[in-house]
Design a protein around this motif. Structure first.
Motif, PDB file in Angstrom:
ATOM      1  N   TRP A  33       0.836  -1.194   0.000  1.00  0.00           N
ATOM      2  CA  TRP A  33       0.000   0.000   0.000  1.00  0.00           C
ATOM      3  C   TRP A  33       0.876   1.251   0.000  1.00  0.00           C
ATOM      4  CZ3 TRP A  33      -4.725  -0.481   3.840  1.00  0.00           C
ATOM      5  CH2 TRP A  33      -5.707  -1.283   3.229  1.00  0.00           C
ATOM      6  N   TYR A  56      -5.631   6.593   4.574  1.00  0.00           N
ATOM      7  CA  TYR A  56      -4.530   5.806   5.143  1.00  0.00           C
ATOM      8  C   TYR A  56      -3.293   6.692   5.207  1.00  0.00           C
ATOM      9  CZ  TYR A  56      -1.149   1.956   5.625  1.00  0.00           C
ATOM     10  OH  TYR A  56      -0.150   1.112   6.055  1.00  0.00           O
ATOM     11  N   TRP A  58       0.291   6.140   6.845  1.00  0.00           N
ATOM     12  CA  TRP A  58       1.276   5.363   7.582  1.00  0.00           C
ATOM     13  C   TRP A  58       2.355   6.226   8.242  1.00  0.00           C
ATOM     14  CZ3 TRP A  58       1.995   0.981   9.896  1.00  0.00           C
ATOM     15  CH2 TRP A  58       3.298   0.564  10.204  1.00  0.00           C
ATOM     16  N   ASN A  63      -5.194   5.846  10.614  1.00  0.00           N
ATOM     17  CA  ASN A  63      -6.082   5.319   9.583  1.00  0.00           C
ATOM     18  C   ASN A  63      -7.508   5.749   9.927  1.00  0.00           C
ATOM     19  OD1 ASN A  63      -6.358   3.334   7.233  1.00  0.00           O
ATOM     20  ND2 ASN A  63      -7.837   2.494   8.674  1.00  0.00           N
ATOM     21  N   PRO A 108       1.967  -1.163   5.480  1.00  0.00           N
ATOM     22  CA  PRO A 108       1.875  -1.123   4.015  1.00  0.00           C
ATOM     23  C   PRO A 108       2.096  -2.483   3.357  1.00  0.00           C
ATOM     24  CG  PRO A 108       3.126   0.761   4.816  1.00  0.00           C
ATOM     25  CD  PRO A 108       2.899  -0.136   6.002  1.00  0.00           C
ATOM     26  N   ASN A 109       2.902  -3.336   3.981  1.00  0.00           N
ATOM     27  CA  ASN A 109       3.202  -4.650   3.394  1.00  0.00           C
ATOM     28  C   ASN A 109       2.392  -5.771   4.038  1.00  0.00           C
ATOM     29  OD1 ASN A 109       4.408  -4.657   5.897  1.00  0.00           O
ATOM     30  ND2 ASN A 109       6.353  -5.534   5.203  1.00  0.00           N
ATOM     31  N   TYR A 138      -7.764 -10.702  -2.424  1.00  0.00           N
ATOM     32  CA  TYR A 138      -7.355  -9.351  -2.821  1.00  0.00           C
ATOM     33  C   TYR A 138      -7.137  -9.315  -4.328  1.00  0.00           C
ATOM     34  CZ  TYR A 138      -4.770  -4.904  -2.321  1.00  0.00           C
ATOM     35  OH  TYR A 138      -4.346  -3.602  -2.385  1.00  0.00           O
ATOM     36  N   GLU A 140      -5.988  -7.031  -7.648  1.00  0.00           N
ATOM     37  CA  GLU A 140      -5.180  -5.868  -8.020  1.00  0.00           C
ATOM     38  C   GLU A 140      -5.074  -5.777  -9.542  1.00  0.00           C
ATOM     39  OE1 GLU A 140      -1.205  -4.884  -5.987  1.00  0.00           O
ATOM     40  OE2 GLU A 140      -0.593  -5.766  -7.896  1.00  0.00           O
ATOM     41  N   ARG A 146      -3.077  -1.021  -8.878  1.00  0.00           N
ATOM     42  CA  ARG A 146      -4.010  -0.467  -7.897  1.00  0.00           C
ATOM     43  C   ARG A 146      -5.021  -1.532  -7.472  1.00  0.00           C
ATOM     44  NH1 ARG A 146      -6.237   4.921 -10.734  1.00  0.00           N
ATOM     45  NH2 ARG A 146      -6.610   3.338 -12.333  1.00  0.00           N
ATOM     46  N   PRO A 147      -5.445  -1.522  -6.213  1.00  0.00           N
ATOM     47  CA  PRO A 147      -6.471  -2.483  -5.791  1.00  0.00           C
ATOM     48  C   PRO A 147      -7.795  -2.187  -6.478  1.00  0.00           C
ATOM     49  CG  PRO A 147      -6.065  -0.866  -4.061  1.00  0.00           C
ATOM     50  CD  PRO A 147      -5.026  -0.628  -5.112  1.00  0.00           C
ATOM     51  N   PHE A 163      -8.935   5.843  -6.044  1.00  0.00           N
ATOM     52  CA  PHE A 163      -7.714   5.527  -5.301  1.00  0.00           C
ATOM     53  C   PHE A 163      -6.701   6.628  -5.585  1.00  0.00           C
ATOM     54  CE2 PHE A 163      -3.847   3.051  -4.309  1.00  0.00           C
ATOM     55  CZ  PHE A 163      -4.235   2.495  -3.099  1.00  0.00           C
ATOM     56  N   VAL A 165      -3.337   8.221  -4.652  1.00  0.00           N
ATOM     57  CA  VAL A 165      -2.050   8.048  -3.979  1.00  0.00           C
ATOM     58  C   VAL A 165      -1.504   9.412  -3.559  1.00  0.00           C
ATOM     59  CG1 VAL A 165       0.324   7.245  -4.238  1.00  0.00           C
ATOM     60  CG2 VAL A 165      -1.554   5.957  -5.278  1.00  0.00           C
TER      61      VAL A 165
END
Length: 206
Positions: A33, A56, A58, A63, A108-109, A138, A140, A146-147, A163, A165
């Motif tokens: 992410w 989100y 990080w 969140n 993120p991972n 999930y 992508e 992108r999800p 989405f 970024v």
């Protein structure tokens, strides 16, 4: 003759194993992410519909999920990386639940180690698909990374509508209302559109 054949059998076996390892290494992995993003999610749980503004962040350890129920009210699900969570409304009811959880927000991972299931066409998007611990599926986009959607083991679906970024919500909007600090902390209810993620984070420390 058997002695002469043995090296050939071993060679074939080693070639087979090497090929399997190469195939595994070539499998795509989900993109981490972005450290900061804003997503608009359309949620569907057996016809129970809602929209979520997901923020989100990080780097700042936070969140935020702003949940609009269909023809209903808005609830705010605010989580911090120190485990503090608030679930509240801003209407006249001034309701708020708070809790101190054992884990913070998703890393993120968090999809590291997910099992690759192949590719699938989802809502017109060509997607790579992963599954993790029989908990979440999930999807992508192959090209943009992108999800597109994810589906929880409960059947709850999250469809990603936008989405962005790098989008960041203003700092003042991350502050829980004062009445959240005037009540005794209680355990968070398992109700709500992101209850499954709380379960996932709980599994991470079990």
């Amino acid at each position: 003759m058997a002695i002469r054949r043995t090296p050939m059998v071993i060679l074939i076996f080693l070639v087979f194993i090497s090929g399997a390892q190469i195939a595994t290494a070539d499998e795509p992995v989900p993109a981490p992410w972005p450290h900061q993003f804003h997503a608009l999610l359309f949620m569907n749980y057996s016809g129970d519909l809602s929209m979520i503004d997901l923020w989100y962040d990080w780097p700042n350890g936070r969140n935020f999920n702003i949940i609009q129920e269909q023809l209903g009210g808005i609830t705010y699900d605010l989580e911090w990386n120190n485990g503090t969570s608030f679930f509240y409304t801003l209407d006249s009811s001034k309701s708020c639940r708070s809790a101190q959880l054992e884990v913070g927000i998703l890393r993120p991972n968090w999809l590291d180690g997910a099992n690759y299931l192949g590719q699938q066409l989802v809502n017109g998007f060509h997607c790579n698909v992963w599954e993790k611990v029989d908990f979440i599926w999930y999807y992508e986009d192959v090209e943009t990374k992108r999800p597109v959607q994810w589906i929880f083991y409960t059947g709850r679906e999250a469809h990603v509508m936008t989405f962005e970024v790098g989008a960041v919500l203003e700092d003042e909007k991350w502050q829980a209302p004062v009445y959240c600090f005037n009540k005794e902390k209680k355990s968070l209810s398992t109700e709500g559109s992101l209850r499954e993620f709380r379960g996932y984070k709980g599994m991470a420390v079990s």
